[in-house]
Motif scaffolding. Sequence first.
Motif, mmCIF file in Angstrom:
data_model
loop_
_atom_site.group_PDB
_atom_site.id
_atom_site.type_symbol
_atom_site.label_atom_id
_atom_site.label_comp_id
_atom_site.label_asym_id
_atom_site.label_seq_id
_atom_site.Cartn_x
_atom_site.Cartn_y
_atom_site.Cartn_z
ATOM 1 N N VAL A 106 13.553 32.133 51.176
ATOM 2 C CA VAL A 106 13.571 33.039 49.996
ATOM 3 C C VAL A 106 12.208 33.472 49.960
ATOM 4 C CG1 VAL A 106 13.281 31.483 48.179
ATOM 5 C CG2 VAL A 106 13.967 33.851 47.814
ATOM 6 N N GLY A 107 12.089 34.794 49.966
ATOM 7 C CA GLY A 107 10.710 35.703 49.608
ATOM 8 C C GLY A 107 10.796 36.347 48.361
ATOM 9 N N VAL A 108 9.655 36.967 48.147
ATOM 10 C CA VAL A 108 9.395 37.979 46.995
ATOM 11 C C VAL A 108 8.911 39.187 47.471
ATOM 12 C CG1 VAL A 108 7.114 37.099 46.528
ATOM 13 C CG2 VAL A 108 8.673 38.187 44.634
ATOM 14 N N MET A 109 9.601 40.134 46.703
ATOM 15 C CA MET A 109 8.977 41.667 47.004
ATOM 16 C C MET A 109 8.387 41.977 45.637
ATOM 17 S SD MET A 109 9.160 42.969 49.932
ATOM 18 C CE MET A 109 9.217 44.653 49.633
ATOM 19 N N PHE A 110 7.255 42.283 45.666
ATOM 20 C CA PHE A 110 6.737 43.126 44.834
ATOM 21 C C PHE A 110 6.688 44.867 44.910
ATOM 22 C CE2 PHE A 110 3.060 45.146 42.041
ATOM 23 C CZ PHE A 110 3.098 44.414 40.849
ATOM 24 N N ALA A 111 7.927 45.136 44.424
ATOM 25 C CA ALA A 111 8.385 46.506 44.861
ATOM 26 C C ALA A 111 9.084 47.076 43.492
ATOM 27 C CB ALA A 111 9.089 46.389 46.100
ATOM 28 N N PRO A 112 8.500 48.410 43.221
ATOM 29 C CA PRO A 112 7.257 48.998 43.760
ATOM 30 C C PRO A 112 6.326 48.702 42.889
ATOM 31 C CG PRO A 112 8.345 50.652 42.350
ATOM 32 C CD PRO A 112 9.127 49.220 42.399
ATOM 33 N N ALA A 113 5.047 48.687 43.596
ATOM 34 C CA ALA A 113 3.719 48.706 42.771
ATOM 35 C C ALA A 113 3.558 50.168 42.269
ATOM 36 C CB ALA A 113 2.470 48.191 43.647
ATOM 37 N N ILE A 114 3.416 50.164 41.025
ATOM 38 C CA ILE A 114 3.052 51.467 40.193
ATOM 39 C C ILE A 114 1.684 51.396 39.432
ATOM 40 C CG2 ILE A 114 4.136 52.872 38.651
ATOM 41 C CD1 ILE A 114 6.884 51.310 38.613
ATOM 42 N N PRO A 115 0.774 52.405 40.221
ATOM 43 C CA PRO A 115 -0.568 52.430 39.288
ATOM 44 C C PRO A 115 -0.627 52.590 38.044
ATOM 45 C CG PRO A 115 -0.137 53.865 41.411
ATOM 46 C CD PRO A 115 1.129 53.388 40.905
ATOM 47 N N TRP A 116 -1.199 51.510 37.106
ATOM 48 C CA TRP A 116 -1.518 51.677 35.642
ATOM 49 C C TRP A 116 -0.221 51.449 34.902
ATOM 50 C CZ3 TRP A 116 -5.909 51.081 37.326
ATOM 51 C CH2 TRP A 116 -6.613 52.081 38.229
ATOM 52 N N VAL A 117 0.811 50.984 35.680
ATOM 53 C CA VAL A 117 1.908 50.467 34.742
ATOM 54 C C VAL A 117 2.362 48.939 35.189
ATOM 55 C CG1 VAL A 117 4.457 50.816 34.724
ATOM 56 C CG2 VAL A 117 3.111 52.704 34.993
ATOM 57 N N ASN A 118 2.374 48.586 36.299
ATOM 58 C CA ASN A 118 2.806 47.041 36.781
ATOM 59 C C ASN A 118 1.922 46.505 37.695
ATOM 60 O OD1 ASN A 118 3.609 48.295 39.030
ATOM 61 N ND2 ASN A 118 5.144 46.939 39.262
ATOM 62 N N ASP A 119 0.910 47.196 38.148
ATOM 63 C CA ASP A 119 0.096 46.708 39.373
ATOM 64 C C ASP A 119 -0.939 45.631 38.747
ATOM 65 O OD1 ASP A 119 -1.346 48.392 37.556
ATOM 66 O OD2 ASP A 119 -2.751 49.530 39.150
ATOM 67 N N ALA A 120 -1.007 45.410 37.775
ATOM 68 C CA ALA A 120 -2.175 44.464 37.147
ATOM 69 C C ALA A 120 -1.066 43.232 37.384
ATOM 70 C CB ALA A 120 -2.559 44.665 35.717
ATOM 71 N N HIS A 121 0.145 43.286 37.515
ATOM 72 C CA HIS A 121 1.122 42.056 37.479
ATOM 73 C C HIS A 121 1.037 41.387 38.881
ATOM 74 C CE1 HIS A 121 2.947 42.477 33.412
ATOM 75 N NE2 HIS A 121 2.310 43.574 33.502
ATOM 76 N N LEU A 122 0.471 41.969 40.059
ATOM 77 C CA LEU A 122 0.946 41.676 41.230
ATOM 78 C C LEU A 122 0.487 40.150 41.578
ATOM 79 C CD1 LEU A 122 1.023 42.194 44.327
ATOM 80 C CD2 LEU A 122 -1.350 42.682 44.326
ATOM 81 N N GLU A 123 -0.835 39.702 41.149
ATOM 82 C CA GLU A 123 -1.084 38.151 41.541
ATOM 83 C C GLU A 123 -0.187 37.179 40.906
ATOM 84 O OE1 GLU A 123 -4.635 40.680 42.584
ATOM 85 O OE2 GLU A 123 -3.337 40.640 40.974
ATOM 86 N N GLY A 124 -0.043 37.585 39.407
ATOM 87 C CA GLY A 124 0.970 36.755 38.539
ATOM 88 C C GLY A 124 2.285 36.551 38.995
#
Length: 358
Positions: free
Chosen positions: A227-245
């Motif tokens: 299993v893998g994870v997709m951080f999609a989509p990365a939205i500037p200033w909406v959810n991008d800060a959650h990437l590492e978490g």
Amino acid sequence: MGEAIKGRGSTGWLPGRFAKTVPEAFDDGWHARQDEGEADLLPRTQVTEERARSIISRNSSPDISFSQSVNPYRGCEHGCSYCFARPTHSYLDLSPGLDFETRLYAKTNAVELLRAELAKPGYRVSPITLGINTDAYQPLERRMQLTRRLIEVFAETRHPFTLITKNALIERDLDLLAPLAAQGLVHVALSITSLDNRLSARLEPRASAPLARLRAMKALSDAGVPVGVMFAPAIPWVNDAHLEGVLEAARQAGAGSAGYVLLRLPHEVAPLFRDWLQTHVPDRAAHVMSTVQQLRGGKDYDSRFGSRMRGQGVYADLLERRFALASKRLGFDRSGWPQLDCSRFVAPRKPSPQGELF
């Protein structure tokens, strides 16, 4: 600016780009009776059963890792505000807005079409991705079970396939997925955009909550399903800060690989998402779209291969660097999704008019 509709990602009805006529809403007071509750006024989901003409879609895009896909449903009740597939409803003369998430189509002959395709003498085996356009495990699947029946065909023919979903309903099919994983025939990716339930509920109102997706990921991993994870989509200033978490939580839940995709706003998705921003984060709306346009050469969207998934410029470079550093720190497989075994395939037998005698 539109108003948020409970349980829906769109704030209203937007005509498709091919529409010849555009209806105009007018409040005549008919629905203003005192005895009506709020639920009576909410848009309800309508499902149409259809007989599709074909089931396997093929592409040669250098941006994606698969060449074949199957979508058992058209439209998606998850209602993700940013969904790149919304414009496909325009071909049905329906709205990419509310219609896309409330007027759904189920391809009831998907299984027989898949069997016929796989049985063709000239068929060449290549992993098939299930649900790439609209989610194969959207709420409708609980009743229709088209995805499960397609997986049964893959199991029968030992055909390799991948799944990507936002719904924990995938756990239902562990009895099929685990044996296939042991043969190197399946890979699953869970798409997670945030660990914040409130933000997730606004971005993708009828998808499973982030924690439920992580629990599904853990169940898949514990059962031996890669299993893998997709951080999609990365939205500037909406959810991008959650990437590492998100990457860290997914790694703890058993994810072995990771990927990300930048926000894409083709055709009608751009005005729909602009309206979503004005409705839910009006203080940031202008800043978000300004950054999006910087990533897309001054436009809302750039469809060119090589840049449509990642964008260009300083922000795109920083996001890519953040993803690479986090992936390395967490020990994700940097070679990408695992390779599946295409050597086990056994074509299905064509149905005989005399039936099965032996």
